[in-house]
Design an enzyme around this catalytic site. Structure first.
Site, PDB file in Angstrom:
ATOM      1  CG  ASP A 173      -2.125   0.735   1.200  1.00  0.00           C
ATOM      2  OD1 ASP A 173      -2.481   1.172   0.094  1.00  0.00           O
ATOM      3  OD2 ASP A 173      -2.772   0.928   2.265  1.00  0.00           O
ATOM      4  CG  HIS A 174      -0.896   4.788   0.864  1.00  0.00           C
ATOM      5  ND1 HIS A 174      -1.366   5.803   0.080  1.00  0.00           N
ATOM      6  CD2 HIS A 174      -1.980   4.285   1.515  1.00  0.00           C
ATOM      7  CE1 HIS A 174      -2.667   5.921   0.241  1.00  0.00           C
ATOM      8  NE2 HIS A 174      -3.079   5.001   1.094  1.00  0.00           N
TER       9      HIS A 174
ATOM     10  CG  HIS B  49      -5.814   7.236   4.487  1.00  0.00           C
ATOM     11  ND1 HIS B  49      -5.472   8.179   3.558  1.00  0.00           N
ATOM     12  CD2 HIS B  49      -5.815   6.047   3.836  1.00  0.00           C
ATOM     13  CE1 HIS B  49      -5.246   7.589   2.390  1.00  0.00           C
ATOM     14  NE2 HIS B  49      -5.449   6.291   2.527  1.00  0.00           N
TER      15      HIS B  49
ATOM     16  CG  HIS C 215      -6.886   4.586  -0.584  1.00  0.00           C
ATOM     17  ND1 HIS C 215      -5.657   4.221  -0.104  1.00  0.00           N
ATOM     18  CD2 HIS C 215      -6.918   4.164  -1.863  1.00  0.00           C
ATOM     19  CE1 HIS C 215      -4.969   3.611  -1.050  1.00  0.00           C
ATOM     20  NE2 HIS C 215      -5.714   3.567  -2.144  1.00  0.00           N
ATOM     21  N   GLY C 216      -9.552   4.809   2.774  1.00  0.00           N
ATOM     22  CA  GLY C 216     -10.218   5.368   3.957  1.00  0.00           C
ATOM     23  C   GLY C 216     -11.530   4.664   4.248  1.00  0.00           C
TER      24      GLY C 216
ATOM     25  CB  SER D 156     -11.973   2.610   9.015  1.00  0.00           C
ATOM     26  OG  SER D 156     -11.073   1.570   8.759  1.00  0.00           O
TER      27      SER D 156
ATOM     28  CG  ASN E 115      -7.230   0.326   0.050  1.00  0.00           C
ATOM     29  OD1 ASN E 115      -7.595  -0.559  -0.719  1.00  0.00           O
ATOM     30  ND2 ASN E 115      -6.113   0.995  -0.114  1.00  0.00           N
TER      31      ASN E 115
END
Ligand code: 13P
Length: 283
Positions: free
Chosen positions: A85-86, A182, A210-211, A213, A232
């Site tokens: 990742d990243h 994130h 992304h992010g 959650s 993600n």
């Protein structure tokens, strides 16, 4: 053998009009739980190593992570991908490619679009030789503890730039900025689903969010039908790990330290299994 090309997994998600879930997991217990949860749900899954989890990286590296996931993936039947990742570090990207990762993210989202394109192209060129897929990011997904990152439309992906970026860079998938961030959200995110549809109309590339959650499920479900094929998730899994440790320490009846890894794996397996409800991808 459960390791599957990430491009193939993303295509499966695209066909089913849904997303595969990709979890940041950084140690044996977390990886084991991700695989067990996905096996129980009978859904493909991606294990992701985030180089920003620096304390983990101090002790190990993609050279340990890649083989560990591959070995554990032998125990399950579901398709599993291994993703870095990243990453902005060219050497680390190559180390991952040499170590059994079949997908990497080159994150040039902090650079100018021109520099981002140039670097992504170079990574794609090298990755091709390894047969590794590449995720790129256009626009910039920031951090939820800075509410501005989430709301600043200047950071969002511009629909008119996505197709050319994908075509010229040769990336496999594209992470886009549409209002997620994130970490723990301080205020409920509102994904720019209109923008997502516009981006999706310009390119066939699987789109990545992304992010993951803390985004409300109803928004995610719509996003999945509008081109998001990979979600993600990291913060929730790590937080659940911490909760599991706290629960174990506080349990009056439990004073056997040797049981903790199993207990944590069971808790995280349950979390992953439930989270995978979001994806309608069945095998
Ligand atoms: P969260 O930690 O906010 O779930 O985001 C994970 C992520 O996007 C990793 O790339």
């Amino acid at each position: 053998m459960a390791i599957e090309k990430v491009k193939t997994i993303l295509e499966m998600a695209d066909k089913a009009n849904t997303a595969v879930l990709a979890f940041n997991c950084s140690d044996f217990n977390m990886i084991s739980a991700v695989l067990q949860g996905a096996e129980k749900a009978n859904k493909p899954v991606l294990c992701m190593l985030d180089p920003r989890h620096a304390t983990f990286m101090k002790w190990t590296s993609p050279r340990i992570y890649g083989p560990m996931v591959r070995e554990l993936a032998e125990k399950v039947k579901i398709p599993v991908g291994i993703h870095l990742d990243h990453c902005t570090d060219f050497n680390l990207l190559i180390t991952a490619m040499e170590s059994g990762f079949n997908s990497v993210m080159y994150d040039g989202s902090m650079l100018t679009p021109e520099e981002n394109l140039k670097n992504t192209k170079e990574v794609v060129h090298v990755a091709k030789a390894f047969g590794v897929d590449v995720e790129a990011e256009l626009g910039h997904v920031g951090f939820a503890d800075n509410a501005k990152d989430q709301d600043d439309e200047d950071l969002y992906t511009k629909p008119e730039t996505a197709a050319r970026f994908v075509e010229e860079s040769g990336c496999t998938s594209l992470a886009i900025a549409i209002g997620s961030a994130h970490g723990f959200y301080k205020k409920t995110p509102h994904l720019d689903l209109e923008r997502l549809s516009e981006i999706n109309a310009t390119t066939d590339a699987p789109l990545v969010l992304h992010g993951g959650s803390g985004i409300p499920d109803d928004q995610l479900k719509v996003a999945f039908t509008r081109g998001i094929n990979k979600l993600n998730v990291g913060t929730e899994l790590f937080y659940n790990y911490l909760l599991s440790a706290k629960k174990y320490c506080n349990a009056e009846t439990t004073d056997n330290m040797f049981d903790f890894p199993t207990a944590a794996q069971e808790d995280l397996t349950e979390y992953v299994y439930n989270k995978l409800d979001l994806s309608s991808l069945t095998l």
